[in-house]
Structures are given as structure tokens and as C-alpha cells.
Design a protein around this motif. Structure first.
Motif, short mmCIF file in Angstrom:
data_model
loop_
_atom_site.label_atom_id
_atom_site.label_comp_id
_atom_site.label_asym_id
_atom_site.label_seq_id
_atom_site.Cartn_x
_atom_site.Cartn_y
_atom_site.Cartn_z
N PRO A 1 2.06 -5.22 -7.41
CA PRO A 1 0.97 -4.87 -6.49
C PRO A 1 0.29 -6.07 -5.83
O PRO A 1 -0.26 -5.95 -4.74
N GLY B 1 -5.21 5.79 -1.43
CA GLY B 1 -6.40 5.24 -2.10
C GLY B 1 -6.55 5.74 -3.53
O GLY B 1 -7.56 5.50 -4.17
N ARG B 2 -5.50 6.45 -4.05
CA ARG B 2 -5.61 6.99 -5.42
C ARG B 2 -4.48 6.47 -6.31
O ARG B 2 -3.99 7.17 -7.20
N GLY B 3 -4.00 5.27 -5.97
CA GLY B 3 -2.95 4.66 -6.80
C GLY B 3 -1.61 5.38 -6.68
O GLY B 3 -0.75 5.27 -7.55
N ASP B 4 -1.41 6.11 -5.59
CA ASP B 4 -0.16 6.85 -5.43
C ASP B 4 0.78 6.15 -4.44
O ASP B 4 0.40 5.19 -3.78
N SER B 5 2.03 6.66 -4.37
CA SER B 5 2.95 6.09 -3.39
C SER B 5 3.26 7.15 -2.32
O SER B 5 2.97 8.33 -2.50
N SER C 1 0.84 -1.20 0.00
CA SER C 1 0.00 0.00 0.00
C SER C 1 0.87 1.26 0.00
O SER C 1 0.53 2.27 -0.61
N TYR D 1 1.86 1.48 -3.79
CA TYR D 1 0.90 1.51 -4.89
C TYR D 1 -0.42 2.22 -4.58
O TYR D 1 -1.14 2.57 -5.50
N ASN D 2 -0.74 2.37 -3.30
CA ASN D 2 -2.07 2.88 -3.01
C ASN D 2 -2.08 3.64 -1.69
O ASN D 2 -2.86 3.33 -0.78
#
Ligand code: HEM
Length: 323
Positions: free
Chosen positions: A231, A209-213, A202, A205-206
Motif C-alpha cells: 500500500p 475509502g473502505r479498504g476495498d479493491s 487506491s 487497497y482503498n
């Protein structure tokens, strides 16, 4: 002035806790099991010589034991049809090395049946495993008794997760009577050992919650870790101190200072003035002996958390089963 009842109860509880941990003694088994430390060291050495990666695993097992109901061997207990034990909790599913504890317990039972607790055995094995890979050595006062309760929900809530920030970490350690310094020193354990990709997916990759690091991690390191951990990869393992994950050195602090600590909890040490100062001190110049000295002191404190002594608890016959 009358002391309110609640304050009095709190004071008594603190005094009792202190008195309990003070009753651990270096020579507790002098009469009842004089060869204990020799047996533990020899048996542990047979495992560590062929699998040195068990040393970090055993150190972590001791930490996970002490943070849940104190150092009472409750992490060693197996679940039964009517109890889901600590071992089954998510953070404990990656613990390794239970076979070492079982082998040491069997060897100790052959010489000194029914005398030595599993909690003491775990504390000794963790110390010996670390010193067998040339890590620090610390004294292990003895006399812990084994707990009779092991509950997975408690483990989930008592063990600090890798996404904790510095305030949460400090509170988690304070709840066990450990200081901010103990936190930064004991986190230095992450100079040895490995983690599963699942512990950082997480973060990579998330993060929100917006696919960011996580923006607090060095982006080049994020990219390198993404190449190692897809992922959906839960099983691959990564070294926390790449290249020297079996050497108990100060690298952890350089790694953290470069924003390459694997977990948010490692990176969080940069966000508190006390922990940040320690990280900077130990990453800018070599102070290995002072770190090892601090580490030994903090381990002795950790090993005294909420111990059962006297006639409390029991001496388990088999470490994975309540008598
Ligand atoms: C400060 C809070 C801490 C957090 C959030 C934390 C979290 C973690 C996590 C998530 C892992 C990797 C698990 C996996 O993915 O397999 C790990 C590994 C490890 N931790 Fe910690 N930890 C903390 C403190 C400590 C302390 C106090 C110690 C020892 C005294 C310790 C010793 C270790 C060791 C040696 C490993 C490597 C285990 C192995 O190689 O199997 N940690 N920790």
C-alpha cells in the motif's frame, strides 16, 4: 436567419483549428533541413538500442505534450523561479526520456541551427522510438512551432487520470477532437511500457475509502498485483502487458477483456458499446495489422492537436527553455 454571434465565433475557431493542422506538411523542412529525419532517426536509435524501455516513455511524452495546449513542445519546458511548468504536474513526474529529446535537438541544431521546432522533434522521436522496437510506423507531417507557455495546473486538468470512467475519457478525447475509436485505439499504447505502483494503489487497497479493491478487476489479478505493490510502495514499477511490455502487439485488448487492464481507464473500455466491441474484436482473433493501421491513423490525428504554425510561437533554441 441571422447566426448568433457566439455560434459564429465557434465556427470560425473550428475552421481556424482545422486550417492550422492542415498546414503541417510532410516535406516542410525539405529546403531548410533536408537531413532532419536521418539525424532524428540515427540519434534516437543510439538510445533505443541500449534502452528499449525508453520507447514507451517517449510515446507517452508526445501524448502528454499534445493534450496540453496542443503538440507545441510545452511539456519539455523546465520550471523557473516564477513559473511551475507542465513537467512538474503529478502525471508528468513519471515521464522519462527528456535526455533523448535534448540529444536529438543538439544534433539537429548542429546541422540546421534555429530551424526545427522541439514540438516536431518530439513528434518524430516518438514515432521513430516506437518503430525502432518494431512497432507501427506513421507519417509525421511537420511545421509545428514551439509554445511559449507551460503551466502545471493546465497539465493536471487536461491529462486524463487513470481513474476516469468511459464518459469522462470520451469527453477528454472529444475536447481534443479525437473520437471514441481514437480512444480505444490509442489506449492500445498500454501494450508497451510500465506503470508505478502509486498509479494503482487506491484501486487495489482503498477503492471506495473502505479498504476495498475495485470489484471490476479480476480478483486473482488484484491479489497478484498486491504481492507486487504494497500500500505504501510508490516506486516499484509493473509492466502493463506482463511478459511482452516491449512488444507492440494486440495483447492489451486480451488483457482488458479479461478484466486485467491496469487502470480503471483501461477497464472502462468494457463499459461503452463502441470501445467494448473493439476490445472484443481484437482479443478474440488476431487482427494485428488492422490495429497497427488504426493506431497509425489515430497517431497522425493526435499529432495535429491544436498545433501552432506559421509565425505563431517560436523555434526554441533549447527545448527545456523558452527563448
Ligand atoms: C486514455 C487515457 C489514458 C490514461 C488515463 C493513461 C494513464 C497512464 C498512466 C497512469 C500510466 C502510468 C504512469 C506511471 O505510473 O508511471 C501510463 C503509461 C503509459 N501510457 Fe497512458 N494513459 C492514457 C492514454 C494514453 C495514450 C493516448 C497514449 C499514447 C498515445 C499512452 C501511452 C502510454 C505509455 C506508452 C505508457 C508507458 C510509459 C512508460 O513506460 O514510461 N497512454 N498511462
Amino acid at each position: 436567419m441571422a447566426i448568433p454571434k457566439l455560434v459564429l465565433v465557434c465556427i470560425l475557431l473550428l475552421v481556424f483549428r482545422h486550417a492550422n493542422s492542415q498546414s503541417l506538411k510532410a516535406n516542410f523542412y525539405r529546403r531548410t533541413c533536408p537531413s532532419l529525419e536521418t539525424i532524428v532517426n540515427a540519434t534516437t536509435a543510439t538510445f533505443i538500442s541500449s534502452a528499449p524501455s525508453l520507447a514507451p516513455a517517449l510515446l507517452r511524452m508526445h501524448f502528454h505534450d499534445c493534450f496540453v495546449r496542443g503538440c507545441d513542445g510545452s511539456v519539455l519546458i523546465n520550471s523557473t523561479s516564477n513559473n511551475t511548468a507542465e513537467k512538474a504536474a503529478i502525471p508528468n513526474q513519471s515521464l522519462r526520456g527528456f535526455q533523448v529529446i535534448d540529444a536529438v535537438k543538439s544534433a539537429v541544431e548542429r546541422q540546421c541551427p534555429g530551424r526545427v521546432s522541439c514540438a516536431d522533434i518530439l513528434a518524430l522521436v516518438a514515432r521513430d522510438a516506437v518503430s525502432l522496437i518494431n512497432g507501427p510506423f506513421w507519417p509525421v507531417p511537420l511545421g509545428r512551432r514551439d509554445g511559449r507557455v507551460s503551466n502545471s495546473t493546465e497539465a493536471l486538468f487536461q491529462l486524463p487520470p487513470p481513474f476516469f470512467n468511459s464518459t469522462q475519457l470520451i469527453a477528454s478525447f472529444a475536447a481534443k477532437n479525437l473520437t471514441v475509436k481514437d480512444l480505444v485505439v490509442l489506449s492500445g499504447s498500454h501494450t508497451i511500457g510500465v506503470a508505478h505502483c502509486s498509479s494503482i494503489t487506491s484501486r487495489l487497497y482503498n477503492f471506495t475509502g473502505r479498504g476495498d479493491s475495485d470489484p471490476s478487476m479480476d480478483p486473482n489479478y488484484v491479489a497478484a498485483l498486491k504481492r507486487r505493490c504494497s500500500p505504501t510502495d510508490a516506486n516499484s514499477i509493473i509492466q502493463m502487458d506482463p511478459g511482452s511490455s516491449q512488444v507492440f502487439d494486440e495483447d492489451y485488448y486480451s488483457i482488458v477483456s479479461k478484466r486485467r487492464g491496469l487502470f480503471q481507464s483501461d477497464g472502462a473500455l468494457l463499459t461503452n458499446s463502441v470501445t467494448n466491441a473493439y476490445v472484443q474484436q481484437h482479443s478474440t482473433s488476431s487482427r494485428l495489422s488492422s490495429f497497427l493501421n488504426d493506431f497509425s491513423k489515430s497517431m497522425v490525428k493526435m499529432g495535429k492537436i491544436e498545433v501552432l504554425t506559421g509565425s505563431a510561437g517560436e523555434i526554441r533554441r533549447v527545448c527545456s527553455v523558452i527563448n
